[in-house]
Write a protein that holds these residues in place. Sequence first.
Motif, PDB file in Angstrom:
ATOM      1  N   VAL A  90       0.866  -1.182   0.000  1.00 56.34           N
ATOM      2  CA  VAL A  90       0.000   0.000   0.000  1.00 56.34           C
ATOM      3  C   VAL A  90       0.899   1.228   0.000  1.00 56.34           C
ATOM      4  O   VAL A  90       1.607   1.484   0.973  1.00 56.34           O
ATOM      5  N   VAL A  91       0.877   1.982  -1.108  1.00 60.42           N
ATOM      6  CA  VAL A  91       1.790   3.117  -1.261  1.00 60.42           C
ATOM      7  C   VAL A  91       1.079   4.462  -1.197  1.00 60.42           C
ATOM      8  O   VAL A  91       1.731   5.500  -1.140  1.00 60.42           O
ATOM      9  N   LYS A  92      -0.256   4.463  -1.233  1.00 56.22           N
ATOM     10  CA  LYS A  92      -0.996   5.724  -1.123  1.00 56.22           C
ATOM     11  C   LYS A  92      -2.263   5.488  -0.309  1.00 56.22           C
ATOM     12  O   LYS A  92      -2.669   4.345  -0.081  1.00 56.22           O
ATOM     13  N   ASP A  93      -2.870   6.583   0.129  1.00 56.72           N
ATOM     14  CA  ASP A  93      -4.051   6.497   0.984  1.00 56.72           C
ATOM     15  C   ASP A  93      -5.176   5.713   0.313  1.00 56.72           C
ATOM     16  O   ASP A  93      -5.380   5.814  -0.901  1.00 56.72           O
ATOM     17  N   ILE A  94      -5.899   4.949   1.132  1.00 58.80           N
ATOM     18  CA  ILE A  94      -7.115   4.265   0.681  1.00 58.80           C
ATOM     19  C   ILE A  94      -8.255   4.943   1.424  1.00 58.80           C
ATOM     20  O   ILE A  94      -8.370   4.817   2.639  1.00 58.80           O
ATOM     21  N   VAL A  95      -9.083   5.680   0.700  1.00 62.77           N
ATOM     22  CA  VAL A  95     -10.115   6.494   1.343  1.00 62.77           C
ATOM     23  C   VAL A  95     -11.498   5.862   1.305  1.00 62.77           C
ATOM     24  O   VAL A  95     -12.377   6.258   2.063  1.00 62.77           O
ATOM     25  N   GLU A  96     -11.699   4.867   0.441  1.00 61.59           N
ATOM     26  CA  GLU A  96     -13.002   4.211   0.333  1.00 61.59           C
ATOM     27  C   GLU A  96     -13.109   3.093   1.363  1.00 61.59           C
ATOM     28  O   GLU A  96     -12.259   2.207   1.429  1.00 61.59           O
ATOM     29  N   GLU A  97     -14.175   3.118   2.156  1.00 63.72           N
ATOM     30  CA  GLU A  97     -14.363   2.124   3.208  1.00 63.72           C
ATOM     31  C   GLU A  97     -14.829   0.785   2.653  1.00 63.72           C
ATOM     32  O   GLU A  97     -15.539   0.735   1.654  1.00 63.72           O
ATOM     33  N   GLY A  98     -14.425  -0.295   3.327  1.00 62.90           N
ATOM     34  CA  GLY A  98     -14.968  -1.619   3.065  1.00 62.90           C
ATOM     35  C   GLY A  98     -14.582  -2.264   1.746  1.00 62.90           C
ATOM     36  O   GLY A  98     -15.269  -3.157   1.269  1.00 62.90           O
ATOM     37  N   ILE A  99     -13.486  -1.855   1.151  1.00 60.53           N
ATOM     38  CA  ILE A  99     -13.078  -2.453  -0.123  1.00 60.53           C
ATOM     39  C   ILE A  99     -11.927  -3.436   0.106  1.00 60.53           C
ATOM     40  O   ILE A  99     -11.347  -3.491   1.184  1.00 60.53           O
ATOM     41  N   THR A 100     -11.610  -4.185  -0.936  1.00 58.74           N
ATOM     42  CA  THR A 100     -10.458  -5.084  -0.922  1.00 58.74           C
ATOM     43  C   THR A 100      -9.440  -4.559  -1.920  1.00 58.74           C
ATOM     44  O   THR A 100      -9.797  -4.220  -3.049  1.00 58.74           O
ATOM     45  N   VAL A 101      -8.177  -4.468  -1.488  1.00 61.44           N
ATOM     46  CA  VAL A 101      -7.101  -4.038  -2.385  1.00 61.44           C
ATOM     47  C   VAL A 101      -6.067  -5.153  -2.470  1.00 61.44           C
ATOM     48  O   VAL A 101      -5.832  -5.865  -1.500  1.00 61.44           O
ATOM     49  N   VAL A 102      -5.477  -5.305  -3.649  1.00 65.68           N
ATOM     50  CA  VAL A 102      -4.489  -6.363  -3.869  1.00 65.68           C
ATOM     51  C   VAL A 102      -3.381  -5.854  -4.778  1.00 65.68           C
ATOM     52  O   VAL A 102      -3.569  -4.901  -5.532  1.00 65.68           O
ATOM     53  N   GLY A 103      -2.228  -6.501  -4.696  1.00 70.41           N
ATOM     54  CA  GLY A 103      -1.157  -6.242  -5.653  1.00 70.41           C
ATOM     55  C   GLY A 103      -0.091  -5.279  -5.175  1.00 70.41           C
ATOM     56  O   GLY A 103      -0.096  -4.776  -4.073  1.00 70.41           O
ATOM     57  N   VAL A 104       0.865  -5.038  -6.111  1.00 71.70           N
ATOM     58  CA  VAL A 104       1.971  -4.118  -5.877  1.00 71.70           C
ATOM     59  C   VAL A 104       2.020  -3.159  -7.047  1.00 71.70           C
ATOM     60  O   VAL A 104       2.339  -3.581  -8.155  1.00 71.70           O
ATOM     61  N   PRO A 105       1.656  -1.913  -6.883  1.00 74.44           N
ATOM     62  CA  PRO A 105       1.057  -1.312  -5.692  1.00 74.44           C
ATOM     63  C   PRO A 105      -0.396  -1.772  -5.531  1.00 74.44           C
ATOM     64  O   PRO A 105      -1.034  -2.188  -6.502  1.00 74.44           O
ATOM     65  N   ALA A 106      -0.897  -1.690  -4.313  1.00 67.19           N
ATOM     66  CA  ALA A 106      -2.256  -2.168  -4.021  1.00 67.19           C
ATOM     67  C   ALA A 106      -3.295  -1.333  -4.756  1.00 67.19           C
ATOM     68  O   ALA A 106      -3.256  -0.111  -4.734  1.00 67.19           O
ATOM     69  N   LYS A 107      -4.205  -2.039  -5.431  1.00 66.06           N
ATOM     70  CA  LYS A 107      -5.308  -1.394  -6.155  1.00 66.06           C
ATOM     71  C   LYS A 107      -6.603  -2.096  -5.794  1.00 66.06           C
ATOM     72  O   LYS A 107      -6.608  -3.280  -5.448  1.00 66.06           O
ATOM     73  N   LYS A 108      -7.700  -1.370  -5.941  1.00 69.84           N
ATOM     74  CA  LYS A 108      -9.013  -1.907  -5.595  1.00 69.84           C
ATOM     75  C   LYS A 108      -9.346  -3.115  -6.464  1.00 69.84           C
ATOM     76  O   LYS A 108      -9.168  -3.093  -7.677  1.00 69.84           O
ATOM     77  N   LEU A 109      -9.826  -4.164  -5.794  1.00 68.36           N
ATOM     78  CA  LEU A 109     -10.324  -5.336  -6.507  1.00 68.36           C
ATOM     79  C   LEU A 109     -11.723  -4.978  -6.977  1.00 68.36           C
ATOM     80  O   LEU A 109     -12.637  -4.843  -6.174  1.00 68.36           O
ATOM     81  N   VAL A 110     -11.888  -4.801  -8.282  1.00 66.14           N
ATOM     82  CA  VAL A 110     -13.138  -4.280  -8.828  1.00 66.14           C
ATOM     83  C   VAL A 110     -14.267  -5.284  -8.711  1.00 66.14           C
ATOM     84  O   VAL A 110     -15.358  -4.963  -8.287  1.00 66.14           O
ATOM     85  N   LYS A 111     -14.021  -6.513  -9.080  1.00 57.53           N
ATOM     86  CA  LYS A 111     -15.058  -7.535  -9.050  1.00 57.53           C
ATOM     87  C   LYS A 111     -14.472  -8.792  -8.420  1.00 57.53           C
ATOM     88  O   LYS A 111     -13.431  -9.264  -8.858  1.00 57.53           O
ATOM     89  N   PRO A 112     -15.143  -9.336  -7.407  1.00 56.62           N
ATOM     90  CA  PRO A 112     -14.605 -10.549  -6.787  1.00 56.62           C
ATOM     91  C   PRO A 112     -14.407 -11.672  -7.796  1.00 56.62           C
ATOM     92  O   PRO A 112     -15.221 -11.853  -8.700  1.00 56.62           O
ATOM     93  N   ILE A 113     -13.328 -12.387  -7.650  1.00 56.56           N
ATOM     94  CA  ILE A 113     -12.987 -13.477  -8.558  1.00 56.56           C
ATOM     95  C   ILE A 113     -14.085 -14.531  -8.582  1.00 56.56           C
ATOM     96  O   ILE A 113     -14.386 -15.112  -9.617  1.00 56.56           O
TER      97      ILE A 113
END
Length: 121
Positions: A90-113
């Motif tokens: 996680v390299v920058k602020d995550i301002v949206e509540e209740g989401i899942t982020v993954v990866g390098v850098p962490a990004k929002k998981l748009v749709k569950p697998i």
Amino acid sequence: MGRLCVFGFGGVVINSNMYSKAIIGDFTTILPLSTLASDVCVKDYVTIYVGSLIASDVVLGEGVSLGAGTIVKEGVRIAPWVVTGQASCVVKDIVEEGITVVGVPAKKLVKPILDKDPRIA
């Protein structure tokens, strides 16, 4: 340190000195081999899994769950009830509540697998 906190067997490092502080909220779980730097604020109900690294001046909102091996860079703020995937960075602020982020850098998981699996109704 909050009420009913659980620290993993085998070592959790919380770095601080007389000029800095680490705040750990109630009902927080920090598993082994995790490191928290100085001036970290961990709110209530947070879970930090094995081998995570939290840099200085980080705020983890209520109910945050950091997957094993997650790295949170200095000065980052993570909103309440956010989940990070294993080994995310996680390299920058995550301002949206209740989401899942993954990866390098962490990004929002748009749709569950699981939504892509045709066997799931």
